[in-house]
Motif scaffolding. Sequence first.
Motif, PDB file in Angstrom:
ATOM      1  N   HIS A 382     -21.451 -43.369  47.617  1.00 19.43           N
ATOM      2  CA  HIS A 382     -21.258 -44.582  47.704  1.00 19.43           C
ATOM      3  C   HIS A 382     -20.961 -45.264  49.219  1.00 19.43           C
ATOM      4  N   ARG A 383     -20.347 -44.231  50.071  1.00 16.84           N
ATOM      5  CA  ARG A 383     -20.053 -44.727  51.347  1.00 16.84           C
ATOM      6  C   ARG A 383     -20.809 -44.141  52.871  1.00 16.84           C
ATOM      7  N   MET A 384     -21.586 -43.231  52.229  1.00 16.38           N
ATOM      8  CA  MET A 384     -22.497 -42.367  53.131  1.00 16.38           C
ATOM      9  C   MET A 384     -23.259 -43.199  54.031  1.00 16.38           C
ATOM     10  N   TYR A 385     -24.058 -44.176  53.540  1.00 16.47           N
ATOM     11  CA  TYR A 385     -24.865 -44.895  54.390  1.00 16.47           C
ATOM     12  C   TYR A 385     -23.737 -45.964  55.479  1.00 16.47           C
ATOM     13  N   GLU A 386     -22.693 -46.500  55.092  1.00 19.67           N
ATOM     14  CA  GLU A 386     -21.934 -47.242  55.755  1.00 19.67           C
ATOM     15  C   GLU A 386     -21.536 -46.159  57.112  1.00 19.67           C
ATOM     16  N   LEU A 387     -20.914 -44.965  56.620  1.00 14.20           N
ATOM     17  CA  LEU A 387     -20.573 -44.070  57.964  1.00 14.20           C
ATOM     18  C   LEU A 387     -21.385 -43.826  58.662  1.00 14.20           C
ATOM     19  N   MET A 388     -22.826 -43.444  58.240  1.00 17.15           N
ATOM     20  CA  MET A 388     -23.711 -42.884  59.114  1.00 17.15           C
ATOM     21  C   MET A 388     -24.253 -43.930  59.841  1.00 17.15           C
ATOM     22  N   GLN A 389     -23.998 -45.405  59.679  1.00 23.53           N
ATOM     23  CA  GLN A 389     -24.306 -46.355  60.880  1.00 23.53           C
ATOM     24  C   GLN A 389     -23.674 -46.114  62.139  1.00 23.53           C
ATOM     25  N   ASP A 390     -22.772 -45.318  62.416  1.00 24.75           N
ATOM     26  CA  ASP A 390     -22.363 -44.774  63.724  1.00 24.75           C
ATOM     27  C   ASP A 390     -22.972 -43.546  64.217  1.00 24.75           C
ATOM     28  N   SER A 391     -23.441 -43.840  65.237  1.00 19.83           N
ATOM     29  CA  SER A 391     -24.370 -42.802  65.677  1.00 19.83           C
ATOM     30  C   SER A 391     -23.839 -41.519  66.009  1.00 19.83           C
ATOM     31  N   VAL A 393     -21.887 -39.772  63.926  1.00 22.90           N
ATOM     32  CA  VAL A 393     -21.738 -39.214  62.580  1.00 22.90           C
ATOM     33  C   VAL A 393     -22.987 -38.262  62.385  1.00 22.90           C
ATOM     34  N   ASP A 394     -22.657 -37.140  62.248  1.00 24.84           N
ATOM     35  CA  ASP A 394     -23.984 -36.239  62.123  1.00 24.84           C
ATOM     36  C   ASP A 394     -24.434 -36.218  60.732  1.00 24.84           C
ATOM     37  N   THR A 395     -23.278 -35.548  59.599  1.00 25.86           N
ATOM     38  CA  THR A 395     -23.206 -35.537  58.321  1.00 25.86           C
ATOM     39  C   THR A 395     -22.164 -35.934  57.717  1.00 25.86           C
ATOM     40  N   VAL A 396     -22.364 -36.431  56.386  1.00 27.24           N
ATOM     41  CA  VAL A 396     -21.358 -36.655  55.621  1.00 27.24           C
ATOM     42  C   VAL A 396     -21.457 -35.847  54.205  1.00 27.24           C
ATOM     43  N   GLU A 397     -20.308 -34.865  53.882  1.00 28.47           N
ATOM     44  CA  GLU A 397     -20.376 -34.175  52.727  1.00 28.47           C
ATOM     45  C   GLU A 397     -19.354 -34.016  52.024  1.00 28.47           C
ATOM     46  N   VAL A 398     -19.430 -33.089  50.952  1.00 31.64           N
ATOM     47  CA  VAL A 398     -18.296 -33.059  50.035  1.00 31.64           C
ATOM     48  C   VAL A 398     -17.479 -31.700  50.359  1.00 31.64           C
ATOM     49  N   GLY A 399     -16.108 -31.579  50.521  1.00 36.20           N
ATOM     50  CA  GLY A 399     -15.465 -30.305  50.709  1.00 36.20           C
ATOM     51  C   GLY A 399     -14.108 -30.528  50.328  1.00 36.20           C
ATOM     52  N   ARG A 400     -13.143 -29.673  50.905  1.00 39.72           N
ATOM     53  CA  ARG A 400     -11.821 -29.538  50.729  1.00 39.72           C
ATOM     54  C   ARG A 400     -11.036 -30.356  51.599  1.00 39.72           C
ATOM     55  N   SER A 401      -9.942 -30.910  51.393  1.00 40.51           N
ATOM     56  CA  SER A 401      -9.046 -31.334  52.468  1.00 40.51           C
ATOM     57  C   SER A 401      -8.240 -30.430  53.014  1.00 40.51           C
ATOM     58  N   ALA A 402      -8.046 -30.483  54.322  1.00 42.94           N
ATOM     59  CA  ALA A 402      -7.071 -29.783  55.106  1.00 42.94           C
ATOM     60  C   ALA A 402      -5.710 -30.222  55.021  1.00 42.94           C
ATOM     61  N   ASP A 403      -5.438 -31.538  54.676  1.00 43.62           N
ATOM     62  CA  ASP A 403      -4.062 -31.916  54.622  1.00 43.62           C
ATOM     63  C   ASP A 403      -3.429 -31.641  53.079  1.00 43.62           C
ATOM     64  N   LEU A 414     -18.852 -34.904  63.241  1.00 42.30           N
ATOM     65  CA  LEU A 414     -19.272 -35.500  64.240  1.00 42.30           C
ATOM     66  C   LEU A 414     -19.799 -34.930  65.525  1.00 42.30           C
ATOM     67  N   ARG A 415     -20.938 -35.478  66.053  1.00 45.88           N
ATOM     68  CA  ARG A 415     -21.473 -34.963  67.302  1.00 45.88           C
ATOM     69  C   ARG A 415     -21.036 -35.511  68.490  1.00 45.88           C
ATOM     70  N   GLY A 416     -20.151 -36.161  68.232  1.00 48.43           N
ATOM     71  CA  GLY A 416     -19.787 -36.926  69.667  1.00 48.43           C
ATOM     72  C   GLY A 416     -18.501 -38.004  69.049  1.00 48.43           C
ATOM     73  N   LEU A 417     -18.113 -38.805  70.107  1.00 45.60           N
ATOM     74  CA  LEU A 417     -16.759 -39.541  69.868  1.00 45.60           C
ATOM     75  C   LEU A 417     -17.289 -40.958  69.155  1.00 45.60           C
ATOM     76  N   ALA A 418     -16.617 -40.855  67.855  1.00 47.36           N
ATOM     77  CA  ALA A 418     -16.977 -42.109  66.978  1.00 47.36           C
ATOM     78  C   ALA A 418     -16.638 -43.495  67.595  1.00 47.36           C
ATOM     79  N   SER A 419     -17.545 -44.374  67.469  1.00 45.32           N
ATOM     80  CA  SER A 419     -17.329 -45.828  68.132  1.00 45.32           C
ATOM     81  C   SER A 419     -16.273 -46.589  67.592  1.00 45.32           C
ATOM     82  N   LEU A 420     -16.289 -46.322  65.787  1.00 42.16           N
ATOM     83  CA  LEU A 420     -15.082 -46.806  65.288  1.00 42.16           C
ATOM     84  C   LEU A 420     -14.146 -45.901  64.649  1.00 42.16           C
TER      85      LEU A 420
END
Length: 542
Positions: A382-391, A393-403, A414-420
């Motif tokens: 649902h939210r991948m396209y929105e998140l990928m608008q930030d240059s 952001v390299d990938t958006v995947e499903v995994g386990r929370s570390a928290d 991320l492949r750099g510092l996110a703009s937002l």
Amino acid sequence: MTQNITVTVTPASATIDPGGTQLYTATVTGTSNISVTWSAGGVQGGNSTAGTISSSGLYTAPAVAPNPSSVTITAVSTADSTKSGTATANIRVHHDNQDPQSGPIKLGTSGGNSTDTTRSGNQLFCCSGTLGSLVSRAGTLYVLSNNHVLNKSDQGAVGDPISQPGLADSNCGTAGIRTVANMSQAAALKTSNVDAAIAQIVTGQVDTSGTILDLAAPGQPAQPSAITGLPAINQAVAKSGDASGLTCSTVTATNALIRVTYSTSCQGGTNFDVTYNNQVAIAGANFSNSGDSGSLIVDSSNSRPVALLYAGSNTGTVGNPIQDVYNALKDSNGVTPQVVGGSDHPVACPAGLQLQPGSPGPQEKRGLPQSEISRATLARNHRMYELMQDSAVDTVEVGRSADNPDESAVVVTLRGLASLPIPAQVDGVRTRIVENGEFNALHPQAKQAAALSPISETEVARARGAKQQHAEELMTNSAIIGVGVGASNDSPGESAIVVFVEKGKSVAVPAVIDGVRTRVIATDPFRTFNWGKSTVKACSRK
């Protein structure tokens, strides 16, 4: 016909002296062939490092305790090698902190109230802990430790003899122990918000320089710094205590509201709980064991006192902030004690014992319930396209929370510092931020700084405010035994409300509280007695 073979090993756990022996028994059901093969530490028959075990199950501990000091004993069914049972051999680790000392004693040593004994039938039980440090108040010198070590959890009396070593390190006997101080003042457990007491030293019995065993490095005693430090999230800390000697770790949480269990006597007493606020939580099962109560916790970069150790669990340790301890032990004129020490110096921590803060767990989703994977997959789609608008952001995947390792996460690489800022959750699912290998290779210093630098004061204040608003409400759930302020493992550099949940109990902890991420740590209850190791026969440690 399929055989339902089971193998059970008894005793399930035993504490053994180096070079000592323990007979293990394997009970095999589901087959007429009840023979087994034995291994110690994963080696059939064992070896000199893990200890050896005979074909009859007689285990002989190694002459020197291994690191870690627990050895797994395994019995494998001869009828079906895929069926086995296990037990644990806990090899006692000897530290010089436990030894009787001649001459004026150095601190960080075994000691306690010489009257702290309980008789059950024909067996005598005794308790002791650590004489942690030397303090000075209005020109008089005192040993600093816990109320439950020096004053028997409010059951002691002024003038009680304080011995070195403690009774638990002399098999509950008086031979070889001596009185080095006398109980002077204790902060009341249920009203002072600290577990602390002081005992005036006997002239000539305590090193008046305040030197603590191993505080420079293993085998090298040193003074703590005379400058009082402040506990901080991810701070590297050290302590030298009776049960586990010199150990090092990092601060998991500060400002913690923690519920701690006590006992009214050394053996067979009634348990009771005390809740403390603004406590310091230390990471790792190996930082302390029963017997380390009363140890001085210092900043390992400069040896400045930051906390007084008083309780632990299978996952961590808790301490009172040292300034709170000072304030609780004022004399009638309002004069506070101060740790006797010298100049700043680093502590050379034993290899492998310095934990790195914020180390994330595995990213894979293996082992997560399908419902969790599906929940995160829906949010990701649902939210991948929105998140990928930030240059960045390299990938958006499903995994386990570390928290919260029991929950899934939408993993944003991320492949750099996110703009937002990446939101802490999307569609009710936690987000987890990681840096890809290319970015790490280009910016290794930035990655290291993110892992080791403290959380900014702005971030700490944000989490502290949320914790203060919601901690008491969260702890109305009996499964939650602590709430503090720490660092997020899902988003390096962000603070988190750290929620300590009793192992085996299910609690729905919100992913975000007042805009602050939450981090869940499963733990046994925090106790002032018998944590981290088995009770020693005929005596106990605090």
